[in-house]
Design an enzyme around this catalytic site. Structure first.
Site, PDB file in Angstrom:
ATOM      1  N   GLU A   1      -2.204   8.000  20.699  1.00 30.89           N
ATOM      2  CA  GLU A   1      -3.021   7.298  19.711  1.00 30.89           C
ATOM      3  C   GLU A   1      -4.502   7.643  19.828  1.00 30.89           C
ATOM      4  O   GLU A   1      -5.155   7.908  18.826  1.00 30.89           O
ATOM      5  CB  GLU A   1      -2.870   5.768  19.883  1.00 30.89           C
TER       6      GLU A   1
HETATM    7  C1  BLG Z   1       0.321   1.758  11.517  1.00 37.36           C
HETATM    8  C2  BLG Z   1       0.442   0.283  11.849  1.00 37.36           C
HETATM    9  C3  BLG Z   1       1.664  -0.284  11.181  1.00 37.36           C
HETATM   10  C4  BLG Z   1       1.633  -0.017   9.697  1.00 37.36           C
HETATM   11  C5  BLG Z   1       1.501   1.496   9.490  1.00 37.36           C
HETATM   12  O1  BLG Z   1       0.305   1.935  10.116  1.00 37.36           O
HETATM   13  O2  BLG Z   1      -0.864   2.248  12.045  1.00 37.36           O
HETATM   14  N1  BLG Z   1       0.575   0.158  13.279  1.00 37.36           N
HETATM   15  C6  BLG Z   1      -0.296  -0.465  14.027  1.00 37.36           C
HETATM   16  O3  BLG Z   1      -1.245  -1.049  13.590  1.00 37.36           O
HETATM   17  C7  BLG Z   1      -0.042  -0.469  15.492  1.00 37.36           C
HETATM   18  O4  BLG Z   1       1.678  -1.688  11.397  1.00 37.36           O
HETATM   19  O5  BLG Z   1       2.857  -0.453   9.141  1.00 37.36           O
HETATM   20  S1  BLG Z   1       2.920  -1.611   8.057  1.00 37.36           S
HETATM   21  O6  BLG Z   1       2.173  -2.751   8.551  1.00 37.36           O
HETATM   22  O7  BLG Z   1       4.355  -1.894   7.920  1.00 37.36           O
HETATM   23  O8  BLG Z   1       2.354  -1.038   6.857  1.00 37.36           O
HETATM   24  C8  BLG Z   1       1.495   1.915   8.046  1.00 37.36           C
HETATM   25  O9  BLG Z   1       0.445   1.348   7.387  1.00 37.36           O
HETATM   26  C9  BLG Z   1      -1.529   3.708  13.759  1.00 37.36           C
HETATM   27  C10 BLG Z   1      -0.842   3.565  12.435  1.00 37.36           C
HETATM   28  C11 BLG Z   1      -1.564   4.482  11.533  1.00 37.36           C
HETATM   29  C12 BLG Z   1      -2.018   5.568  12.394  1.00 37.36           C
HETATM   30  N2  BLG Z   1      -2.032   5.061  13.765  1.00 37.36           N
HETATM   31  C13 BLG Z   1      -0.665   3.479  14.934  1.00 37.36           C
HETATM   32  O10 BLG Z   1       0.234   4.558  15.101  1.00 37.36           O
HETATM   33  C14 BLG Z   1      -3.381   6.107  12.112  1.00 37.36           C
HETATM   34  O11 BLG Z   1      -4.321   5.840  12.792  1.00 37.36           O
HETATM   35  N3  BLG Z   1      -3.465   6.897  11.091  1.00 37.36           N
HETATM   36  C15 BLG Z   1      -4.753   7.522  10.797  1.00 37.36           C
HETATM   37  C16 BLG Z   1      -4.575   8.407   9.653  1.00 37.36           C
HETATM   38  S2  BLG Z   1      -6.078   9.187   9.303  1.00 37.36           S
HETATM   39  O12 BLG Z   1      -6.445   9.976  10.441  1.00 37.36           O
HETATM   40  O13 BLG Z   1      -7.079   8.157   9.086  1.00 37.36           O
HETATM   41  O14 BLG Z   1      -5.826   9.934   8.132  1.00 37.36           O
END
Ligand code: BLG
Length: 478
Positions: A311
């Site tokens: 993460e």
């Molecule tokens: C996750 C959330 C989920 C959520 C999904 O996104 O975050 N998890 C956490 O907060 C721990 O709860 O699911 S939902 O509530 O059912 O919608 C989908 O929205 C986090 C993810 C997103 C991801 N990392 C943990 O793995 C992230 O940081 N993405 C960044 C993308 S970018 O770089 O900004 O483009």
């Protein structure tokens, strides 16, 4: 025939029948013997590609296959650990074990006195060198440096053949005590220039030795198989053959392969190097927090550490473009749901992440077994439970097994294609992200588990292993 002769014949016939019945009942075949003892003894090596202990207990590719075979026979599995390959073959020769399951290559020399099962994997022999050191480009270059291999191995046999056919000046050192980990260690520390190991072993161990690389393949694909004693009674051999036929058709072989090898291509040189550096630099700052959260939620702390590395690279102030923050990258919404007030506080973030993972794992349908359950919970942590459910539905619709990560991971990426996501409830998702996410975490987790393994620590600490080993130097044929 007169009466007397006929009586004699009848008696003789009856005695023969009795004799046959008696010998038949006192001499059960191998499978019957094993069944009546209730256990089967299998000899193997302690290595990451065969058999080792993890946090739950004994595991490893060979262990899991052998365990499935023992279940198939309806008996318990007893593991006999051989110190080296010669001892392993002796175990079979002396009937101290029913067979050997140890990542053994089928070779002509061994084929004469053991009986190999149907192959369950193909590997090639690879020459390994140290980045920045001497890089051999072809077999003739092997004669220019110091080369070490394990005695009695298919690698030693291959070198002998090369020496005889092509490169009489070739020399190398071999010892029965060199396990793959030790050979790689010697090359990594610069004690020797090259070694030869099987491709599956290097694939698994490369993450621990980022400064090692493959120079070239020394052989084409070679089959790995179980080795049975050569005996007239082939009941056990035949049972294993039908076990492998079933394992091929019911998917067991591919399941075990996915479990141990399915995530290995994720950690490249740069990734592995960085992970090693960060582990040494940062992990000890946070391991108490991971440990605490793991105890609280009944998880392995190394899984939480692996997640957090994936993460945020263990950066408490990490921030994504979309404003997801902290060690465990909680979204604002998820943090609120979990009662996390400050996402930048490492303790709150780790505790919150652990609680969320456990919550998702519980929410999954009961028929999903471990470890797939944890891999799916991780995917949901990243992409959201709804999208994971969509991918599971697509998997089922297409005839796949939606209780297996191995199948679901092929459907998740389809969520970014319109013709698939238009059929789903939650619509578009960047579905390949959770796949990479889970595979990376599994890889980091493996490395952390291995770092904790006493055998690994010993191998890494003991820099002059070769001094204690029984080494033979193979001279040139000139
Ligand atoms: C996750 C959330 C989920 C959520 C999904 O996104 O975050 N998890 C956490 O907060 C721990 O709860 O699911 S939902 O509530 O059912 O919608 C989908 O929205 C986090 C993810 C997103 C991801 N990392 C943990 O793995 C992230 O940081 N993405 C960044 C993308 S970018 O770089 O900004 O483009």
């Amino acid at each position: 025939m007169n009466n007397r002769t006929s009586r004699i014949f009848t008696r003789l016939f009856i005695s023969l029948l009795c004799l046959l019945t008696i010998t038949g009942s006192v001499r059960p075949n191998t499978v019957e013997k094993i069944r009546s003892q209730g256990e089967i003894v299998v000899t193997t090596r302690n290595s990451p590609t065969t058999y080792f202990e993890d946090n739950i207990g004994a595991t490893g590719y060979e262990f899991e296959l052998a365990k499935a075979f023992a279940d198939y026979l309806g008996v318990n599995l007893v593991i006999k650990q051989a110190d080296n390959l010669s001892d392993l073959y002796k175990d079979i020769e002396r009937n101290d074990a029913a067979f050997a399951a140890a990542g053994l290559t089928i070779t002509q020399d061994k084929n004469k006195w053991v009986r190999f099962s149907t192959p369950y994997m193909q590997v090639s022999q690879q020459v390994i060198y140290r980045r920045g050191g001497m890089r051999p480009k072809q077999v003739f270059d092997l004669a220019k440096g110091q080369l070490v291999v394990t005695s009695d191995s298919s690698h030693a046999l291959q070198l002998r053949e090369l020496q005889g056919r092509k490169i009489p000046e070739l020399t190398w050192s071999e010892s029965p005590d060199f396990e793959t980990v030790e050979l790689l260690q010697m090359v990594a520390t610069g004690e020797v220039d090259f070694t030869v190991v099987d491709s599956n072993e290097f694939e698994m161990l490369q993450a621990y030795y980022p400064n090692l690389a493959i120079a070239f393949d020394l052989t084409g694909a070679q089959p790995l198989a179980w080795a049975f004693p050569q005996s007239r009674d082939d009941s056990l051999f035949q049972a294993a053959e039908s076990f492998f036929r079933n394992a091929q058709t019911n998917g067991l072989l591919s399941e075990v392969r996915e479990r141990f090898y399915g995530h290995l291509d994720q950690l490249n040189y740069v990734g592995a190097k960085r992970f090693q550096k960060q582990t040494a630099k940062k992990l000890n700052k946070y391991d108490d927090l991971f440990q605490h959260a793991a105890d609280e939620h009944n998880l392995d702390w190394r899984l939480l550490a692996a997640m957090s590395y994936q993460e945020s690279h263990w950066n408490p102030r990490a921030k994504s473009f979309t404003g997801v923050r902290g060690m465990m990258m909680l979204t604002r919404r998820t943090a609120k749901e979990l009662g996390v007030r400050n996402r930048l506080d490492p303790k709150q973030s780790i505790d919150g992440g652990a609680a969320y993972l456990v919550k998702l794992r519980k929410r999954l349908p009961k028929n999903i077994q471990e470890p797939d359950r944890t891999w799916m919970a991780l995917a949901a942590y990243n992409v959201g439970y709804g999208h994971l459910t969509d991918a599971r539905k697509l998997t089922k619709k297409d005839g796949g097994d939606n209780s297996r990560w191995m199948d679901v991971k092929d459907y998740l990426p389809l969520l970014s294609q319109k013709r698939y996501y238009k059929q789903t409830k939650h619509g578009y998702a960047r579905g390949s992200e959770p796949v990479t996410y889970v595979q990376n975490i599994r890889r980091y987790f493996d490395v952390l588990v291995w770092n904790d393994n006493p055998d690994m620590e010993l191998a890494l600490e003991n820099e002059s292993l070769q001094l204690s080993a029984d080494i033979r130097v193979i001279p040139p044929l000139l």
